[in-house]
Structures are given as structure tokens and as C-alpha cells.
Design an enzyme around this catalytic site. Structure first.
Site, PDB file in Angstrom:
ATOM      1  N   HIS A 110       8.716  10.077 -28.254  1.00 32.73           N
ATOM      2  CA  HIS A 110       7.772  11.000 -27.615  1.00 32.73           C
ATOM      3  C   HIS A 110       8.151  12.465 -27.847  1.00 32.73           C
ATOM      4  CE1 HIS A 110       5.033  12.662 -24.620  1.00 32.73           C
ATOM      5  NE2 HIS A 110       6.066  13.298 -24.099  1.00 32.73           N
ATOM      6  N   LYS A 164       8.805  23.022 -13.791  1.00 33.92           N
ATOM      7  CA  LYS A 164       7.850  21.950 -13.528  1.00 33.92           C
ATOM      8  C   LYS A 164       7.469  21.913 -12.058  1.00 33.92           C
ATOM      9  CE  LYS A 164       6.252  17.370 -14.327  1.00 33.92           C
ATOM     10  NZ  LYS A 164       6.305  16.109 -15.079  1.00 33.92           N
ATOM     11  N   HIS A 172       1.273  18.315 -26.729  1.00 38.19           N
ATOM     12  CA  HIS A 172       1.047  16.901 -26.453  1.00 38.19           C
ATOM     13  C   HIS A 172      -0.250  16.352 -27.043  1.00 38.19           C
ATOM     14  CE1 HIS A 172       4.516  17.314 -23.917  1.00 38.19           C
ATOM     15  NE2 HIS A 172       4.434  16.063 -23.487  1.00 38.19           N
ATOM     16  N   ARG A 230      -1.585  22.649 -14.304  1.00 44.39           N
ATOM     17  CA  ARG A 230      -0.623  21.614 -14.689  1.00 44.39           C
ATOM     18  C   ARG A 230      -0.821  21.202 -16.145  1.00 44.39           C
ATOM     19  NH1 ARG A 230       1.662  16.399 -11.184  1.00 44.39           N
ATOM     20  NH2 ARG A 230       2.986  15.607 -12.863  1.00 44.39           N
ATOM     21  N   HIS A 248       0.610  13.248 -29.021  1.00 47.32           N
ATOM     22  CA  HIS A 248       0.132  11.901 -28.656  1.00 47.32           C
ATOM     23  C   HIS A 248      -0.587  11.239 -29.819  1.00 47.32           C
ATOM     24  CE1 HIS A 248       0.206  12.669 -24.024  1.00 47.32           C
ATOM     25  NE2 HIS A 248       1.339  12.163 -24.465  1.00 47.32           N
ATOM     26  N   ARG A 271       0.810  -1.240   0.000  1.00 45.23           N
ATOM     27  CA  ARG A 271       0.000   0.000   0.000  1.00 45.23           C
ATOM     28  C   ARG A 271       0.831   1.272   0.000  1.00 45.23           C
ATOM     29  NH1 ARG A 271      -2.907  -3.288   3.372  1.00 45.23           N
ATOM     30  NH2 ARG A 271      -4.755  -4.130   2.352  1.00 45.23           N
ATOM     31  N   GLU A 329      11.248  18.747 -24.585  1.00 44.63           N
ATOM     32  CA  GLU A 329      10.556  19.119 -23.342  1.00 44.63           C
ATOM     33  C   GLU A 329      11.235  20.330 -22.678  1.00 44.63           C
ATOM     34  OE1 GLU A 329       7.738  17.626 -22.537  1.00 44.63           O
ATOM     35  OE2 GLU A 329       7.814  15.556 -23.276  1.00 44.63           O
ATOM     36  N   ASN A 379       1.147  20.210 -21.014  1.00 48.83           N
ATOM     37  CA  ASN A 379       0.773  19.401 -22.179  1.00 48.83           C
ATOM     38  C   ASN A 379       0.917  20.159 -23.491  1.00 48.83           C
ATOM     39  OD1 ASN A 379       0.115  17.200 -20.549  1.00 48.83           O
ATOM     40  ND2 ASN A 379      -1.944  17.969 -20.200  1.00 48.83           N
ATOM     41  N   GLU A 407      -3.413  18.069 -11.517  1.00 52.23           N
ATOM     42  CA  GLU A 407      -3.832  18.529 -12.835  1.00 52.23           C
ATOM     43  C   GLU A 407      -5.319  18.852 -12.913  1.00 52.23           C
ATOM     44  OE1 GLU A 407      -1.837  16.567 -16.113  1.00 52.23           O
ATOM     45  OE2 GLU A 407      -3.376  17.244 -17.512  1.00 52.23           O
ATOM     46  N   LYS A 410       3.731  11.560 -11.200  1.00 46.67           N
ATOM     47  CA  LYS A 410       2.868  10.703 -12.013  1.00 46.67           C
ATOM     48  C   LYS A 410       3.599   9.395 -12.278  1.00 46.67           C
ATOM     49  CE  LYS A 410       0.069  14.048 -14.591  1.00 46.67           C
ATOM     50  NZ  LYS A 410      -0.289  14.508 -15.963  1.00 46.67           N
TER      51      LYS A 410
HETATM   52  N1  LIG Z   1       5.489  10.406 -15.289  1.00 51.70           N
HETATM   53  C1  LIG Z   1       5.516  11.458 -16.064  1.00 51.70           C
HETATM   54  O1  LIG Z   1       5.191  12.572 -15.658  1.00 51.70           O
HETATM   55  C2  LIG Z   1       5.979  11.283 -17.473  1.00 51.70           C
HETATM   56  C3  LIG Z   1       6.235  12.416 -18.248  1.00 51.70           C
HETATM   57  C4  LIG Z   1       6.713  12.232 -19.531  1.00 51.70           C
HETATM   58  C5  LIG Z   1       6.926  10.961 -20.021  1.00 51.70           C
HETATM   59  N2  LIG Z   1       6.650   9.876 -19.247  1.00 51.70           N
HETATM   60  C6  LIG Z   1       6.895   8.521 -19.736  1.00 51.70           C
HETATM   61  O2  LIG Z   1       8.274   8.372 -19.940  1.00 51.70           O
HETATM   62  C7  LIG Z   1       8.496   7.366 -20.926  1.00 51.70           C
HETATM   63  C8  LIG Z   1       9.555   7.845 -21.889  1.00 51.70           C
HETATM   64  O3  LIG Z   1      10.736   8.100 -21.186  1.00 51.70           O
HETATM   65  P1  LIG Z   1      12.162   8.054 -21.899  1.00 51.70           P
HETATM   66  O4  LIG Z   1      12.106   8.859 -23.115  1.00 51.70           O
HETATM   67  O5  LIG Z   1      13.164   8.347 -20.874  1.00 51.70           O
HETATM   68  O6  LIG Z   1      12.215   6.534 -22.402  1.00 51.70           O
HETATM   69  P2  LIG Z   1      12.985   5.235 -21.857  1.00 51.70           P
HETATM   70  O7  LIG Z   1      12.903   5.110 -20.402  1.00 51.70           O
HETATM   71  O8  LIG Z   1      12.483   4.119 -22.673  1.00 51.70           O
HETATM   72  O9  LIG Z   1      14.486   5.560 -22.255  1.00 51.70           O
HETATM   73  C9  LIG Z   1      14.817   5.680 -23.607  1.00 51.70           C
HETATM   74  C10 LIG Z   1      15.947   4.742 -23.999  1.00 51.70           C
HETATM   75  O10 LIG Z   1      17.163   5.287 -23.530  1.00 51.70           O
HETATM   76  C11 LIG Z   1      17.862   4.316 -22.781  1.00 51.70           C
HETATM   77  N3  LIG Z   1      18.597   5.054 -21.748  1.00 51.70           N
HETATM   78  C12 LIG Z   1      18.086   5.761 -20.707  1.00 51.70           C
HETATM   79  N4  LIG Z   1      19.065   6.387 -20.045  1.00 51.70           N
HETATM   80  C13 LIG Z   1      20.227   6.082 -20.676  1.00 51.70           C
HETATM   81  C14 LIG Z   1      21.571   6.446 -20.479  1.00 51.70           C
HETATM   82  N5  LIG Z   1      21.948   7.303 -19.520  1.00 51.70           N
HETATM   83  N6  LIG Z   1      22.503   5.933 -21.316  1.00 51.70           N
HETATM   84  C15 LIG Z   1      22.147   5.089 -22.331  1.00 51.70           C
HETATM   85  N7  LIG Z   1      20.882   4.736 -22.567  1.00 51.70           N
HETATM   86  C16 LIG Z   1      19.934   5.227 -21.760  1.00 51.70           C
HETATM   87  C17 LIG Z   1      16.845   3.362 -22.256  1.00 51.70           C
HETATM   88  O11 LIG Z   1      17.401   2.092 -22.020  1.00 51.70           O
HETATM   89  C18 LIG Z   1      15.849   3.355 -23.413  1.00 51.70           C
HETATM   90  O12 LIG Z   1      16.262   2.430 -24.385  1.00 51.70           O
HETATM   91  C19 LIG Z   1       7.162   7.098 -21.568  1.00 51.70           C
HETATM   92  O13 LIG Z   1       6.666   5.867 -21.097  1.00 51.70           O
HETATM   93  C20 LIG Z   1       6.283   8.222 -21.066  1.00 51.70           C
HETATM   94  O14 LIG Z   1       4.925   7.861 -20.949  1.00 51.70           O
HETATM   95  C21 LIG Z   1       6.193  10.033 -17.987  1.00 51.70           C
HETATM   96 ZN   LIG Z   2       6.053  14.922 -22.758  1.00 47.45          ZN
END
Ligand SMILES: NC(=O)c1ccc[n+]([C@@H]2O[C@H](COP(=O)([O-])OP(=O)(O)OC[C@H]3O[C@@H](n4cnc5c(N)ncnc54)[C@H](O)[C@@H]3O)[C@@H](O)[C@H]2O)c1
Ligand SMILES: [Zn+2]
Length: 380
Positions: free
Chosen positions: A274, A235, A256, A249, A260, A130, A194, A253, A245, A152
Site C-alpha cells: 500500500h 491525523k 491514494h 479528512r 489505489h 452492537r 504515510e 488521501n 470524511e 475507520k
Molecule cells: N483504518 C484505516 O484508517 C486504514 C488506513 C490505512 C490502511 N488501512 C488498512 O491497513 C491494512 C494495511 O496495514 P499494514 O500495512 O499494517 O498491513 P498488515 O497488517 O498486513 O501488516 C503487514 C505485515 O507485517 C507484519 N507485521 C506487523 N507488525 C509487525 C511487527 N511488529 N513485526 C513483524 N511483523 C509485523 C504482519 O504480520 C503482516 O505480514 C490494509 O488492509 C489497509 O486497508 C486502514
Molecule cells: Zn494509506
């Protein structure tokens, strides 16, 4: 905007959420301080590090060494890299491994990775017994400026992205800017969208600074720390005002809603990261705003020019395979937007721009205006 940093400084940005407030520590080499910071925050704690295979190869040893140096017991949970791990199966794997590692209520989960690992490990922590606290160690630029901050967490449903999740704030974020040196240039660039977004939505001076300093930021000079700290500060301020949000917040977006839809149209694949979708989406949002008589066409063009300068895609036509598939169809994109969470009673919510640095939330955009605009863009 604050004065640029010197390399040796660690910047600390506070996320002011009363009894759940936490620090984001930003700087080259910050990872080495992870163990000491956790030991100070939670004496006697046990930890488990959740990471993916690629990040493990580059940064798990340094992470474990820092924890060991502070006498903190830890175990490792390594998932496949990529969005596929943000799934029921990925959640099951991480949750069961956390239970097997005997992570209890007062222990800590450490998310070491990009947004995928952060969202997945954060959600597993939110539901384990929990709710167990967690630490974010973001390793992608996107994660350092966006996903690791704000609480999030979640996974995807087969029916859509991020449909299952929880608000669960980390207790600490360590953003080591040197960790980004191993990120692929394309991933780095995508995350940069971003960063530019924060300037575009609320800080014209920061946007102008990025126009002048982006090359140094990409190279890993002090500009990188400054840009990440400024983004986190932006942020953090928005999250502190509107954690769940219900209002402001949504400004985050910007780009986005269009983005998306484009990600969905390309199947959330490597064809469009993304951040690349966000870059195209921001330009569309600016052009749409201009068509409504809001931002000046010159400012809309300025936003596009900067994204082009750093090598991001800005036009629908740049998406791989765009013309061959249903993508070049305004109605298909409209129905993808309608499936997004940003629809209420048939009207679309858009973040529009009045100027660079001044975004507004428009909650009742007529779909026909968007469709006409998209038809127009698709011809361009
Ligand atoms: N929670 C939130 O507020 C929020 C906001 C934006 C995006 N997201 C989510 O984040 C995700 C995308 O995140 P991302 O772009 O970081 O993708 P990811 O976590 O898949 O990382 C991208 C790639 O880079 C590699 N990688 C990461 N760090 C590295 C490093 N230092 N050296 C070498 N390789 C590295 C990973 O292995 C992966 O292959 C999506 O699922 C999205 O929905 C969440
Ligand atoms: Zn984003």
C-alpha cells in the site's frame, strides 16, 4: 512541529472527539504500560487480544504479560497474516471467537497488529453485541501513523477493498516504537510513505525535518518517536475536524487515488505494498498538480527526491511486471480509478498540491486531463 523528544519521554497525543476522545501513547516500551493503562481506564474489565501469526510470534507474550501484571483476564485470537483475513471468513472467525471468549458489552477487544488486524478486530468489536470498545496496539509503522487512529474499521468484499465497515473509534492507542524493530525493512519503508504524506499535505517544516532526519528514524532513534507523534497529531487534528470524511479528512488521501488504482492493478499483492503505491501516487499527484500550473516543478521534484532517498518507488515503471501486463495502459488505470470511492457524477476527486505542505481537494477533475497526463507519464 514541536521540539524533538528525548528517548525516555512517552508522547501522548489526544484525539479530541468529545465524549469519545482518546489518547495515543507513543514511545519505546509503551507496550509494557498497556495493562496498567487499561486497568485505570476500565477497572475489572475482561479482554481478548486479536492478532496475526507473525505478530503473535514476536509480541503476544509481552502483551499478555503486561495484562497479567495488571490482573486483567485475557484470551487470544490468532488469525492468518495478510489482507486475506480482512474478509467475511476472517470476521466470522474473530466474531465467533469473541463470543466464545465471553467478551461482553463492557469488556475490551485489543487489536495487536498491523492495519489488517486493526481494521478486522475493530470492525468485529463494532458489531459484537452492537458495539464493544476496543484498544489499538498498532505494530506496523503504517498502523502507528495511520490506520490505528481515526476509527475507520472494516473488511474487504470480493468486489472491492474496504467496502464493508463502520466508524468505531478505539478508546486507547498504544504505539510502542520498539515493536517496529521486528518489522521487515520493506514494510517499514512502505509505512514511511504515510509519514512523508503528512509533511507533503500540510506541514512543510515537518517535511524538511524528515529530509534531514529520516536515517535516524529508520534506525530507531528518537527521531522515530518524534515522526510518529507528529504524524498522529496531524491525523488527530484532521479527524477531530471531520470524523466522517465529509470535507477535510479527504486530504489524507493524497497519493491514494493513483495509488489505489495501482494496488488494484497488481491485485493487492506483494508486488506493491500500500505505502509503495502511495509513494508513486504522491509523486504522480505532484506532477499532475504541476501540469495544472499549481505546485512548482521544483517542489514536485523535491517530493520525489525525498522518497527516492529513503528507497521508495516513485515511478510507474518500477512496479514489478509493469510492462508485461495491462498496467502500462492509461485507460485501464482510468477505469480502476473510476471504481474507487472517490468518483462523483463522472468527475474524479483528487488531492492536489499547491506546494509542499499545502494540499487542496479538487472535486471536479476532468478525466480526460488525467488520462492525458498518465499517457505522458507512461511514455516517460
Ligand atoms: N483504518 C484505516 O484508517 C486504514 C488506513 C490505512 C490502511 N488501512 C488498512 O491497513 C491494512 C494495511 O496495514 P499494514 O500495512 O499494517 O498491513 P498488515 O497488517 O498486513 O501488516 C503487514 C505485515 O507485517 C507484519 N507485521 C506487523 N507488525 C509487525 C511487527 N511488529 N513485526 C513483524 N511483523 C509485523 C504482519 O504480520 C503482516 O505480514 C490494509 O488492509 C489497509 O486497508 C486502514
Ligand atoms: Zn494509506
Amino acid at each position: 512541529m514541536t521540539a524533538p523528544l528525548k528517548h525516555s519521554d512517552m508522547a501522548v497525543v489526544e484525539v479530541a472527539l468529545e465524549n469519545r476522545a482518546y489518547d495515543i501513547v507513543i514511545g519505546r516500551g509503551a507496550l509494557a504500560s498497556l495493562g496498567a493503562r487499561i486497568a485505570a481506564l476500565r477497572p475489572g474489565v475482561r479482554t481478548a487480544v486479536v492478532t496475526d501469526k507473525t505478530v503473535a510470534r514476536h509480541w503476544l507474550e509481552a502483551t499478555e504479560a503486561s495484562l497479567a501484571g495488571a490482573g486483567i483476564p485475557t484470551s487470544r485470537i490468532i488469525v492468518e497474516e495478510g489482507e486475506g483475513s480482512k474478509s467475511y471468513a476472517g470476521l466470522e472467525k474473530v466474531s465467533e471467537a469473541l463470543i466464545a471468549a465471553k467478551i461482553e458489552r463492557n469488556d475490551l477487544v485489543i487489536a495487536l497488529g498491523g492495519g489488517v488486524v486493526g481494521d478486522l478486530a475493530g470492525f468485529a468489536a463494532a458489531i459484537l453485541r452492537r458495539g464493544v470498545d476496543f484498544v489499538q496496539v498498532p505494530t506496523s509503522l503504517l498502523a502507528q501513523v495511520d490506520s490505528s487512529v481515526g476509527g475507520k474499521t472494516g473488511i474487504n468484499s470480493p468486489q472491492g477493498k474496504n467496502l464493508l465497515g463502520a466508524f468505531h473509534q478505539p478508546v486507547l492507542v498504544i504505539a510502542d516504537t520498539a515493536v517496529l524493530d521486528t518489522l521487515s525493512p520493506r514494510q517499514f519503508r512502505a509505512g514511511y510513505a504515510e509519514v512523508a504524506k503528512y509533511g507533503a499535505l500540510g506541514d512543510e517544516a515537518f517535511f524538511a525535518w524528515l529530509e534531514a532526519n529520516h536515517a535516524e528514524l529508520f534506525k530507531g532513534g528518537v527521531a522515530r518517536e518524534h515522526a510518529i507523534a507528529t504524524s498522529c497529531r496531524a491525523k488527530a487534528a484532521i479527524v477531530a475536524r471531520d470524523e466522517r470524511e465529509t470535507g477535510d479528512r479527504a486530504l489524507l488521501n493524497l497519493g491514494h487515488t493513483f495509488g489505489h488504482a495501482l494496488e488494484a492493478a497488481t491485485g493487492f499483492s506483494d508486488r506493491l505494498f500500500h505505502g509503495e503505491g502511495v509513494a508513486i501516487g504522491m509523486v504522480l499527484a505532484a506532477q499532475f498538480s504541476a501540469s495544472l500550473g499549481m505546485i512548482s516543478p521544483a517542489d514536485a521534484a523535491r517530493l520525489e527526491r525525498h522518497l527516492v532517498d529513503v528507497g521508495l518507488p516513485t515511478r510507474l515503471q518500477e512496479i514489478a511486471g509493469f510492462a508485461q501486463e495491462g498496467l502500462a495502459d492509461a485507460d485501464a488505470l482510468m477505469s480502476l480509478m473510476a471504481q474507487d470511492k472517490k468518483v462523483r457524477r463522472g468527475k474524479l476527486t483528487f488531492i492536489l498540491l499547491e506546494a509542499i505542505g499545502r494540499a487542496v481537494i479538487a472535486r471536479d477533475v476532468e478525466p480526460t486531463r488525467v488520462r492525458d497526463f498518465l499517457k505522458d507519464r507512461l511514455k516517460a
